[in-house]
Design an enzyme around this catalytic site. Structure first.
Site, short mmCIF file in Angstrom:
data_model
loop_
_atom_site.label_atom_id
_atom_site.label_comp_id
_atom_site.label_asym_id
_atom_site.label_seq_id
_atom_site.Cartn_x
_atom_site.Cartn_y
_atom_site.Cartn_z
N ARG A 128 -0.83 16.01 -14.43
CA ARG A 128 -1.07 14.60 -14.09
C ARG A 128 -2.12 13.98 -15.02
NH1 ARG A 128 -1.00 11.38 -8.55
NH2 ARG A 128 -1.57 13.24 -7.44
N GLY A 146 -16.34 2.44 -1.46
CA GLY A 146 -15.28 1.58 -1.96
C GLY A 146 -14.95 0.36 -1.12
N ASP A 154 -6.28 -4.26 -7.86
CA ASP A 154 -7.19 -3.13 -7.62
C ASP A 154 -8.25 -3.00 -8.73
OD1 ASP A 154 -6.27 -2.22 -5.17
OD2 ASP A 154 -4.78 -0.87 -6.06
N THR A 168 0.86 -1.18 0.00
CA THR A 168 0.00 0.00 0.00
C THR A 168 0.90 1.22 0.00
OG1 THR A 168 -1.90 1.03 1.08
CG2 THR A 168 -0.37 -0.11 2.53
N LYS A 200 3.62 1.01 -3.90
CA LYS A 200 3.03 0.32 -5.06
C LYS A 200 3.80 0.57 -6.37
CE LYS A 200 -1.84 0.16 -3.66
NZ LYS A 200 -3.20 0.48 -4.11
N ARG A 243 -7.79 17.60 -11.06
CA ARG A 243 -7.47 18.97 -10.64
C ARG A 243 -6.24 19.48 -11.39
NH1 ARG A 243 -5.68 19.65 -4.48
NH2 ARG A 243 -4.24 18.09 -5.26
N ALA A 296 -4.85 5.17 -8.11
CA ALA A 296 -6.11 4.41 -8.13
C ALA A 296 -6.87 4.68 -9.42
CB ALA A 296 -6.96 4.77 -6.92
P1 NDP Z 1 -3.06 9.57 -5.28
O1 NDP Z 1 -2.41 10.44 -4.26
O2 NDP Z 1 -2.23 8.82 -6.25
O3 NDP Z 1 -4.08 10.50 -6.15
C1 NDP Z 1 -4.92 11.42 -5.51
C2 NDP Z 1 -5.91 11.98 -6.50
O4 NDP Z 1 -6.82 12.83 -5.78
C3 NDP Z 1 -5.28 12.86 -7.59
O5 NDP Z 1 -6.03 12.75 -8.77
C4 NDP Z 1 -5.41 14.26 -6.99
O6 NDP Z 1 -5.43 15.28 -7.96
C5 NDP Z 1 -6.77 14.15 -6.36
N1 NDP Z 1 -6.97 15.14 -5.29
C6 NDP Z 1 -6.37 15.17 -4.08
N2 NDP Z 1 -6.81 16.21 -3.37
C7 NDP Z 1 -7.69 16.88 -4.15
C8 NDP Z 1 -8.48 18.05 -4.00
N3 NDP Z 1 -8.44 18.75 -2.86
N4 NDP Z 1 -9.29 18.41 -5.00
C9 NDP Z 1 -9.36 17.69 -6.14
N5 NDP Z 1 -8.63 16.56 -6.37
C10 NDP Z 1 -7.80 16.18 -5.38
O7 NDP Z 1 -4.03 8.62 -4.45
P2 NDP Z 1 -4.63 7.20 -4.91
O8 NDP Z 1 -4.92 7.27 -6.35
O9 NDP Z 1 -3.79 6.13 -4.40
O10 NDP Z 1 -6.01 7.15 -4.06
C11 NDP Z 1 -7.12 7.94 -4.42
C12 NDP Z 1 -8.32 7.59 -3.55
O11 NDP Z 1 -8.74 6.26 -3.80
C13 NDP Z 1 -8.01 7.67 -2.05
O12 NDP Z 1 -9.11 8.26 -1.40
C14 NDP Z 1 -7.87 6.22 -1.64
O13 NDP Z 1 -8.26 6.05 -0.30
C15 NDP Z 1 -8.86 5.54 -2.58
N6 NDP Z 1 -8.52 4.13 -2.84
C16 NDP Z 1 -9.43 3.17 -2.50
C17 NDP Z 1 -9.16 1.84 -2.74
C18 NDP Z 1 -10.17 0.80 -2.36
O14 NDP Z 1 -9.82 -0.40 -2.33
N7 NDP Z 1 -11.40 1.17 -2.08
C19 NDP Z 1 -7.90 1.40 -3.36
C20 NDP Z 1 -7.01 2.51 -3.70
C21 NDP Z 1 -7.32 3.82 -3.43
P3 NDP Z 1 -4.06 16.05 -8.35
O15 NDP Z 1 -3.43 15.24 -9.45
O16 NDP Z 1 -4.54 17.38 -8.83
O17 NDP Z 1 -3.20 16.15 -7.13
#
Ligand code: NDP
Length: 300
Positions: A174, A262, A120, A80, A84, A170, A149
Site C-alpha cells: 500500500r 482530528g 478532507d 463516508t 468515497k 505497516r 485519509a
Molecule cells: P483506511 O482503512 O483507508 O487506512 C487505514 C490505515 O491505517 C492504513 O494505512 C493501515 O495500514 C493503517 N493501519 C490499520 N491498522 C493498523 C495497525 N494495527 N497498525 C498499523 N497501521 C494500521 O482508513 P482511512 O484512511 O479512511 O482512515 C484512517 C484514520 O483516519 C481513521 O482512524 C479515521 O477515523 C481517520 N479519519 C479522520 C478524519 C477526520 O475528519 N478527522 C477523516 C478521515 C479519516 P495498512 O495499509 O498496513 O493496512
C-alpha cells in the site's frame, strides 16, 4: 437514520442534504450541519427548509442509490466509508484535487448527476493551522498511514508545498502504491517511505507528525510511532477524534510536544462542504460546538 427503502419512498418537501455511509450510525455530521444551517438561517430566511440527515447504504447498493438521490432531488451528499472511492466512477464530474486524492467526500447535484469534491485535505490543512499554528507549506511532515485519509493528506501537503514528506505504513504494497502515485503527480517533490515498525534515522527531529492510520481508534491501541524520537518544536496531529486522546497524543503531550486530535479536521471539512452547497459563509464555531456535544452524548 434512513435506508434505501426510505429513499425510494422519499416525498418530503424541502432541500435535503445527507451523509451516506455504512455504517453511518456513529456519524455526527447531521448535528454539525444542522447547527451551521441554523446560523445561516438567521441571516438568510431562504434556508428555512434545508435539512441534513443520515442514510445507511451498503457498498453494493450505492450505485443503485445515487440515481435515486438525484431523482428525489437531494442537493448535496457527504460520503463516508465505504463510498468515497466508488463515487469517482459514478459522479458526473470530478474536481481535479479530488481526482488526485482518489476519493470524493462531497457531491453537489447538477442536472446530469452529481459533481464530486474532496474537502478532507482542506479540513486537515485548516485543522492543523488552527490547533497547532503549523502551516503545511514549508513544513517537514511525517505522515503515518497510506490509506484513503493519508492519500488526501499527502496530496494536500504536496499541493501546499511542504518541504519534505516521509510516509510510514505497516504494509509495504500500500505504501509503494501511494509513493508511485505521488511520484507521478509531483515528480520534483522530496517524498520517501518507511516501514512503520522500523522508522529510519534521518527524519527531522522537529517536524509535523500526522497520524492517518486507524491505530488509536481502540482505547488499548499503542501509538503508531514513538514521539520521543522527535523534539520540542514538533507538532503532532492525530486524525482520530474519538477517543479524544489517543496514546500518541498522550505520549506527545507528556513530552511537551504540541498535540491535537482530528476534530478540527472533521469540522473544517464539513464547513467546506456546506460552503460548497450553500455558497454562504459557514460558522465553524457552531459546527464545533455541535460536534463536541454530540461526541459527549455518544461516549456516555
Ligand atoms: P483506511 O482503512 O483507508 O487506512 C487505514 C490505515 O491505517 C492504513 O494505512 C493501515 O495500514 C493503517 N493501519 C490499520 N491498522 C493498523 C495497525 N494495527 N497498525 C498499523 N497501521 C494500521 O482508513 P482511512 O484512511 O479512511 O482512515 C484512517 C484514520 O483516519 C481513521 O482512524 C479515521 O477515523 C481517520 N479519519 C479522520 C478524519 C477526520 O475528519 N478527522 C477523516 C478521515 C479519516 P495498512 O495499509 O498496513 O493496512
Amino acid at each position: 437514520m434512513y435506508t434505501l427503502e426510505d429513499l425510494k419512498g422519499w416525498e418530503r418537501p424541502g432541500v435535503w442534504l445527507a451523509v451516506v455511509g455504512h455504517p453511518v450510525r456513529h456519524s455526527i455530521s447531521p448535528q454539525m450541519h444542522n447547527a451551521a444551517l441554523g446560523q445561516i438561517l438567521r441571516r438568510h430566511p431562504e434556508y428555512a427548509n434545508w435539512r441534513y440527515v443520515r442514510f445507511e447504504i451498503p457498498a453494493k447498493h450505492f450505485g443503485e442509490a445515487l440515481p435515486v438521490f438525484h431523482q428525489k432531488r437531494f442537493f448535496g451528499l457527504n460520503l463516508t466509508i465505504p463510498h468515497k472511492v466508488q463515487a469517482l466512477d459514478l459522479a458526473s464530474a470530478i474536481d481535479p484535487e479530488a481526482a488526485l486524492m482518489g476519493a470524493v467526500n462531497t457531491l453537489v447535484r447538477d442536472e446530469s448527476g452529481y459533481r464530486g469534491y474532496n474537502t478532507d485535505g482542506y479540513g486537515l490543512r485548516s485543522g492543523v493551522y488552527t490547533d497547532l499554528g503549523t502551516r503545511l507549506q514549508d513544513a517537514d511532515v511525517v505522515l503515518l498511514g497510506a490509506g484513503g485519509a493519508a492519500r488526501a493528506a499527502a496530496i494536500q501537503c504536496l499541493h501546499d508545498g511542504c518541504r519534505r514528506l516521509w510516509i510510514g505504513n505497516r504494509s509495504r504494497d500500500r505504501l509503494d502504491g501511494l509513493l508511485a502515485l505521488l511520484k507521478r503527480a509531483y515528480p520534483e517533490a522530496a517524498v520517501s517511505g518507511f516501514d512503520l515498525a522500523d522508522p529510519p534515522g534521518g527524519m527531522p527531529e522537529s517536524c509535523l507528525v500526522i497520524n492517518a492510520t486507524s491505530l488509536g481508534l481502540k482505547a488499548d491501541d499503542p501509538a503508531p510511532i514513538d514521539p520521543a524520537r522527535f523534539r520540542g518544536a514538533t507538532s503532532v496531529y492525530d486524525m482520530i477524534y474519538n477517543p479524544v486522546e489517543t496514546r500518541l497524543l498522550a505520549e506527545a503531550r507528556a513530552l511537551g510536544l504540541r498535540a491535537a486530535n482530528g476534530l478540527s479536521m472533521l469540522v473544517f471539512q464539513g464547513a467546506r462542504s456546506l460552503e460548497i452547497w450553500t455558497q454562504q459563509s459557514v460558522s465553524v464555531a457552531a459546527m464545533e460546538t455541535a460536534a463536541r456535544s454530540a461526541l459527549k452524548i455518544q461516549s456516555t
